[in-house]
Design a protein around this motif. Structure first.
Motif, short mmCIF file in Angstrom:
data_model
loop_
_atom_site.label_atom_id
_atom_site.label_comp_id
_atom_site.label_asym_id
_atom_site.label_seq_id
_atom_site.Cartn_x
_atom_site.Cartn_y
_atom_site.Cartn_z
N TYR A 73 -14.38 -0.16 1.19
CA TYR A 73 -13.57 0.48 0.30
C TYR A 73 -12.01 0.63 0.73
O TYR A 73 -11.67 0.75 1.95
N THR A 74 -11.23 0.40 -0.25
CA THR A 74 -9.73 0.30 0.22
C THR A 74 -8.91 1.37 -0.54
O THR A 74 -7.74 1.71 -0.21
N GLU A 75 -9.40 2.15 -1.79
CA GLU A 75 -8.86 2.91 -2.40
C GLU A 75 -9.50 4.64 -2.27
O GLU A 75 -10.73 4.56 -2.34
N ILE A 76 -8.65 5.50 -1.92
CA ILE A 76 -9.32 6.85 -1.69
C ILE A 76 -8.97 7.59 -2.60
O ILE A 76 -7.84 7.98 -2.76
N GLU A 77 -9.89 8.75 -2.89
CA GLU A 77 -9.41 9.91 -3.66
C GLU A 77 -9.93 11.01 -3.09
O GLU A 77 -11.21 11.18 -2.75
N SER A 78 -9.06 11.79 -2.79
CA SER A 78 -9.56 13.06 -1.87
C SER A 78 -10.00 14.46 -2.67
O SER A 78 -9.82 14.43 -3.70
N ALA A 79 -10.60 15.25 -2.16
CA ALA A 79 -10.99 16.54 -2.76
C ALA A 79 -10.96 17.69 -1.81
O ALA A 79 -10.26 17.50 -0.81
N PHE A 80 -11.45 18.78 -2.09
CA PHE A 80 -11.16 19.82 -1.30
C PHE A 80 -12.21 19.72 0.14
O PHE A 80 -13.18 19.19 -0.07
N SER A 81 -11.81 20.49 1.09
CA SER A 81 -12.46 20.01 2.36
C SER A 81 -12.84 21.62 3.06
O SER A 81 -12.20 22.74 2.62
N PHE A 119 -2.81 12.91 7.07
CA PHE A 119 -4.23 12.19 6.48
C PHE A 119 -3.70 11.08 5.71
O PHE A 119 -4.38 9.95 6.14
N ALA A 120 -2.49 10.85 5.18
CA ALA A 120 -1.87 9.63 4.50
C ALA A 120 -1.93 8.42 5.80
O ALA A 120 -2.50 7.42 5.58
N SER A 121 -1.29 8.74 7.00
CA SER A 121 -1.12 7.87 7.99
C SER A 121 -2.60 7.32 8.60
O SER A 121 -2.74 6.39 8.94
N MET A 122 -3.40 8.33 8.61
CA MET A 122 -4.80 8.06 9.13
C MET A 122 -5.57 7.05 8.26
O MET A 122 -5.98 5.93 8.60
N LEU A 123 -5.32 7.11 7.00
CA LEU A 123 -6.04 6.31 5.97
C LEU A 123 -5.35 4.86 6.12
O LEU A 123 -5.88 3.94 6.05
N ASN A 124 -3.87 4.84 6.23
CA ASN A 124 -3.19 3.67 6.19
C ASN A 124 -3.51 2.89 7.53
O ASN A 124 -3.68 1.66 7.47
N GLY A 125 -3.81 3.74 8.46
CA GLY A 125 -4.03 2.92 9.80
C GLY A 125 -5.58 2.23 9.75
O GLY A 125 -5.63 1.34 10.66
N MET A 126 -6.13 2.41 8.81
CA MET A 126 -7.70 2.01 8.63
C MET A 126 -7.72 1.24 7.45
O MET A 126 -8.69 0.52 7.08
N GLY A 127 -6.42 0.61 7.06
CA GLY A 127 -6.40 -0.45 5.84
C GLY A 127 -6.82 0.21 4.41
O GLY A 127 -7.05 -0.40 3.69
N MET A 128 -6.82 1.70 4.28
CA MET A 128 -7.23 2.19 3.04
C MET A 128 -5.97 2.74 2.40
O MET A 128 -4.97 3.08 3.29
N HIS A 129 -5.96 3.42 1.24
CA HIS A 129 -4.69 3.82 0.35
C HIS A 129 -5.08 5.10 -0.21
O HIS A 129 -6.15 5.23 -0.97
N TRP A 130 -4.34 6.21 -0.06
CA TRP A 130 -4.59 7.37 -0.52
C TRP A 130 -4.00 7.44 -1.94
O TRP A 130 -2.71 7.67 -2.16
N ARG A 131 -4.66 7.37 -2.86
CA ARG A 131 -4.17 7.06 -4.33
C ARG A 131 -4.40 8.52 -5.22
O ARG A 131 -3.44 8.47 -5.94
N SER A 132 -5.19 9.42 -4.85
CA SER A 132 -5.51 10.41 -5.76
C SER A 132 -5.88 11.58 -4.87
O SER A 132 -6.69 11.59 -4.06
N HIS A 133 -5.63 12.83 -5.51
CA HIS A 133 -6.14 14.00 -5.07
C HIS A 133 -6.55 14.92 -6.23
O HIS A 133 -5.84 15.33 -7.12
N HIS A 134 -7.80 15.57 -5.72
CA HIS A 134 -8.25 16.51 -6.67
C HIS A 134 -8.09 18.00 -6.36
O HIS A 134 -7.92 18.46 -5.33
N VAL A 135 -7.43 18.56 -7.47
CA VAL A 135 -7.33 20.31 -7.25
C VAL A 135 -7.99 20.95 -8.40
O VAL A 135 -8.32 20.25 -9.31
N LEU A 136 -8.27 22.24 -8.47
CA LEU A 136 -8.91 23.18 -9.25
C LEU A 136 -7.98 23.48 -10.26
O LEU A 136 -6.57 23.98 -9.95
#
Length: 296
Positions: A53-61, A74-91
């Motif tokens: 997986y390369t594209e990430i959409e986050s949600a609540f935790s 969080f963005a830096s951690m994803l980028n360091g693993m070769g993934m991209h934070w594209r989208s985030h879910h909110v209520l």
């Protein structure tokens, strides 16, 4: 060949090239791993990256924030693993639990306890600012009350206001559906009203293919009616009776047909999602391989 014929051929070629535009990498909605991801965020994100997986959409935790981190962290951690934070879910706005209702049980059998959740109705600027800080491209309303016409109209106001703030912050804003949006409420179909009474240039749609198909709606027909508006997709599979959410490719949906119309929809990213996945890492690995095979 005449000049008119040459122009026609060039136009057809351009359209064909658009249809053949390379699809984005395979994405994952992290809600698929709700309650599991939090147990070891760096280790579990690495497992997701290792699957492909390369594209990430986050949600609540349950850890609060972005899986216990600040947006940039969080963005830096994803980028360091070769993934991209594209989208985030909110209520969109708080939901009232019916009398006697309880939160669903977690892995320990006890009702889940999650931190208080911010929502767009009350906290839209804060949520926009956090997403912008993390460099996320899309802020998405994951769910919002639509149980009455008053709730629908209030939610539409919230969506328009949030989308304006997102634009000012350099973000794109989208709305994610379930199947309930397609059921008539007080004489109206919520999804129809959301589409018509939100600004099409500011409020894009994240079409959850599974919930849409469960509601008896054809995603391809929606793309034709509202071309270019569906920037994001959730790829969710179900059994023939719509009773169980399954790994992509193990259910009843013809995703190849839908992906053939990706250009019509305006899709930029798609995310695998399997709510309540029983064996999350095994399930997302199967979905990843199956979607790659479907899209060959």
């Amino acid at each position: 060949m005449t000049l008119g014929g040459l122009l026609l051929n060039n136009g057809l070629l351009a359209k064909a090239l658009l249809k053949k535009k390379a699809l984005p990498g395979v994405g994952l909605q992290l809600y698929t791993l709700f309650g599991v991801l939090d147990e070891d965020v760096p280790g579990n994100l690495k497992k997701i990256a290792d699957i492909g997986y390369t594209e990430i959409e986050s949600a609540f935790s349950k850890k609060g924030g972005f899986y216990g981190m600040k947006p940039k962290e969080f963005a830096s951690m994803l980028n360091g693993m070769g993934m991209h934070w594209r989208s985030h879910h909110v209520l969109g706005a708080p939901f009232k639990l019916p009398p006697g209702a309880k939160m669903p049980a977690g892995a320990d059998g006890k009702p889940m306890v999650i931190p208080p959740m911010k929502n767009l109705r009350d906290d839209y600027q804060e949520l926009v600012d956090q997403a912008a800080e993390g460099g996320v491209k899309y802020l998405v309303c994951a769910n919002t009350p639509i149980g009455s016409l008053d709730e629908i109209r209030s939610s539409i106001d919230t969506l328009n206001r949030s989308a304006e703030a997102a634009k000012k912050a350099g973000l794109l804003f989208a709305y994610h559906n379930h199947d309930a949006e397609f059921r008539t409420v007080d004489g109206v179909v919520p999804y129809d009203l959301i589409l018509s009474e939100t600004d099409k240039d500011l409020v894009k749609m994240e079409l959850d293919l599974g919930w849409t198909l469960k509601a008896g709606k054809d995603p391809v027909a929606l793309f034709a009616q509202h071309p270019g508006r569906f920037h994001l997709w959730h790829v969710k599979d179900m059994d023939a009776k719509f009773e169980h959410i399954l790994e992509v490719g193990k259910g009843n949906f013809d995703f190849k047909r839908i992906f053939d119309h990706a250009a019509d929809s305006g899709m930029r990213y798609f995310f695998i999602e399997q709510d309540g996945a029983p064996k999350p890492f095994e399930n997302i690995a199967t979905s990843y391989q199956n979607i790659k095979n479907i899209l060959k």
